[in-house]
Design an enzyme around this catalytic site. Structure first.
Site, PDB file in Angstrom:
ATOM      1  CG  HIS A 164      -2.030  -0.948   1.402  1.00  0.00           C
ATOM      2  ND1 HIS A 164      -2.832  -1.444   0.553  1.00  0.00           N
ATOM      3  CD2 HIS A 164      -2.246  -2.350   2.064  1.00  0.00           C
ATOM      4  CE1 HIS A 164      -3.387  -2.393   0.154  1.00  0.00           C
ATOM      5  NE2 HIS A 164      -3.443  -2.823   1.770  1.00  0.00           N
ATOM      6  CG  ASP A 198      -2.756  -8.542   0.861  1.00  0.00           C
ATOM      7  OD1 ASP A 198      -2.128  -8.510   1.419  1.00  0.00           O
ATOM      8  OD2 ASP A 198      -3.626  -7.288   1.086  1.00  0.00           O
ATOM      9  CG  HIS A 200      -6.030  -5.707   1.895  1.00  0.00           C
ATOM     10  ND1 HIS A 200      -5.979  -6.720   3.080  1.00  0.00           N
ATOM     11  CD2 HIS A 200      -7.463  -5.113   2.717  1.00  0.00           C
ATOM     12  CE1 HIS A 200      -7.020  -6.814   4.087  1.00  0.00           C
ATOM     13  NE2 HIS A 200      -7.420  -5.797   4.078  1.00  0.00           N
ATOM     14  CG  ASP A 287      -5.079  -9.630   4.049  1.00  0.00           C
ATOM     15  OD1 ASP A 287      -4.316 -10.535   2.278  1.00  0.00           O
ATOM     16  OD2 ASP A 287      -4.634  -8.651   3.868  1.00  0.00           O
TER      17      ASP A 287
HETATM   18  C1  SP5 Z   1      -1.230  -5.344   4.024  1.00  0.00           C
HETATM   19  C2  SP5 Z   1      -2.425  -5.472   4.043  1.00  0.00           C
HETATM   20  O1  SP5 Z   1      -2.522  -6.235   4.538  1.00  0.00           O
HETATM   21  N1  SP5 Z   1      -3.070  -3.526   4.501  1.00  0.00           N
HETATM   22  C3  SP5 Z   1      -3.879  -4.398   5.091  1.00  0.00           C
HETATM   23  C4  SP5 Z   1      -4.637  -3.082   5.386  1.00  0.00           C
HETATM   24  C5  SP5 Z   1      -5.726  -2.796   5.974  1.00  0.00           C
HETATM   25  N2  SP5 Z   1      -6.330  -1.764   7.489  1.00  0.00           N
HETATM   26  C6  SP5 Z   1      -7.099  -0.788   6.853  1.00  0.00           C
HETATM   27  C7  SP5 Z   1      -8.947  -1.898   7.875  1.00  0.00           C
HETATM   28  C8  SP5 Z   1     -10.226  -1.319   7.746  1.00  0.00           C
HETATM   29  C9  SP5 Z   1     -11.018  -2.666   8.120  1.00  0.00           C
HETATM   30  N3  SP5 Z   1     -12.706  -2.130   7.743  1.00  0.00           N
HETATM   31  C10 SP5 Z   1     -13.150  -2.301   8.939  1.00  0.00           C
HETATM   32  C11 SP5 Z   1     -13.404  -4.246   9.303  1.00  0.00           C
HETATM   33  C12 SP5 Z   1     -13.501  -4.107  10.235  1.00  0.00           C
HETATM   34  N4  SP5 Z   1     -15.441  -5.376  10.613  1.00  0.00           N
HETATM   35 ZN    ZN Z   2      -3.919  -7.400   2.977  1.00  0.00          ZN
END
Ligand code: SP5
Ligand code: ZN
Length: 345
Positions: A164, A198, A200, A287
């Site tokens: 990211h 990943d 995301h 993930d």
């Molecule tokens: C590297 C990586 O996997 N980074 C991921 C970062 C995600 N961070 C934001 C997560 C937002 C989650 N939203 C709330 C969900 C609650 N169930």
């Molecule tokens: Zn991720």
């Protein structure tokens, strides 16, 4: 198979993160992740775990601006010097409430600089964040050097993760873009493909190589209409200028299972086969696992084995970079499941 790690990742250990609704929760991207992976690797004789080598920072500057590098290196110390009382109570810097994304001049003020470089609440800067991020980039460069030297596969146990992070930004647990740094080092006289699996979208990696036809970037991920990073990773983003057609996003709906996922992987692999890179960089996040607290996909440990087999089928020298994956009881097994087919080549 050589796997590179550094103990310095432990210097980055945020005590909490803040979700979009303001809720404080334990920071998912924790030092335990690497500890659990190392524990599992001990059971496998093909895995040779080695300390990362040290590289010149100029390797990182192929990807990130010198100003951003200096920001990460110095901002915590600047804060302690300027606000000694505050920094005794709190141990992390968060993005500023004064976002500075629409100006051309880099703010000199600490809060202005935080607004300029830190894109969201999931990239706090602690005393050890720079050292840990540097060591993570060195893991990636070590694996890249190993493959340049003739290894068919090498692995970087990167922490913090990287995908990211953009040219001058940290976000989503990421500070330096380890996969991009490995790819830039390999791409000096070769074509490189980066495949990101990943959960995301790899928005940082996408942005870094968006104008490049030397580095093909592909990301398979949860639909950003529904999931982080929300504003990038859509299917119609395909590169710009010389890089047009050299980026592919493959967004999948929440709840995607192994069958649909492997179909998407086939599309990604056919782009890579057509491109014929000398090297592949695999941004490997876990993930996508069915139990992951941040994900919704339904992949199981066996799915990673199938992914590994299909990547082996490319017969391309590969650098594997650890990205996300937050269900600790299965993280080591899932990585091993992915790597085992690659260890046989
Ligand atoms: C590297 C990586 O996997 N980074 C991921 C970062 C995600 N961070 C934001 C997560 C937002 C989650 N939203 C709330 C969900 C609650 N169930
Ligand atoms: Zn991720």
């Amino acid at each position: 198979m050589d796997l590179y790690f550094s103990n310095e990742h432990k210097l980055h250990d945020p005590s909490f993160e803040i979700f979009e609704n303001g809720q404080h929760i334990n920071y998912f991207e924790s030092p335990n992740r690497i500890d659990r992976v190392l524990e599992e690797l001990k059971n496998h004789s093909w895995a040779t775990v080695l300390p990362a080598l040290t590289f010149d920072p100029s390797e990182i500057l192929r990807v990130h601006t010198a100003e951003y590098f200096t920001f990460l290196q110095t901002i915590y110390g600047r804060w302690v010097d300027s606000s000694p009382n505050e920094s005794k109570i709190f141990n992390a810097l968060y993005p500023s409430a004064h976002p500075a994304n629409f100006i051309n001049k880099i703010p000199e003020n600490i809060n202005g600089a935080l607004g300029y470089y830190v894109k969201d609440l999931s990239a706090p800067i602690l005393e050890g964040t720079f050292a840990a991020s540097l060591s993570s980039a060195n893991c990636a460069l070590s694996a890249a050097a190993n493959v340049k030297d003739g290894a068919l596969v090498a692995v970087a146990l990167c922490r913090p993760p990287g995908h990211h992070s953009g040219i001058r930004s940290c976000a989503g647990y990421c500070y330096f873009n380890n996969a991009a740094i490995a790819a830039a080092s390999l791409a000096q006289n070769a074509k490189v493909a980066i495949l990101d699996i990943d959960y995301h979208a790899s928005n940082g990696t996408q942005a870094i190589f968006y104008g490049s036809d030397q580095v093909l970037t592909i990301s398979i991920h949860a639909d950003p209409h529904q999931e982080y990073p929300y504003y990038a990773g859509f299917a119609n983003e395909t590169g710009a200028g010389a890089g047009l057609g050299f980026h592919h996003n493959i967004p999948l709906p929440q709840g995607t299972g192994p069958k649909e996922y492997l179909n998407a992987l086939s599309s990604a692999l056919s782009y890579i086969e057509e491109f014929k890179p000398t090297y592949l960089v695999l941004s490997a996040g876990f993930d996508t696992y069915k139990e992951d607290p941040l994900g919704s996909f339904k992949l199981d440990t066996g799915t990673y084995n199938e992914i590994g087999k299909r990547i082996r089928g490319l017969k391309t020298k590969t650098v594997v970079i650890l990205e996300g994956g937050y269900y600790l009881p299965a993280l080591g097994k899932n990585l091993v499941s992915l790597l085992e087919p690659l260890s046989e080549i």
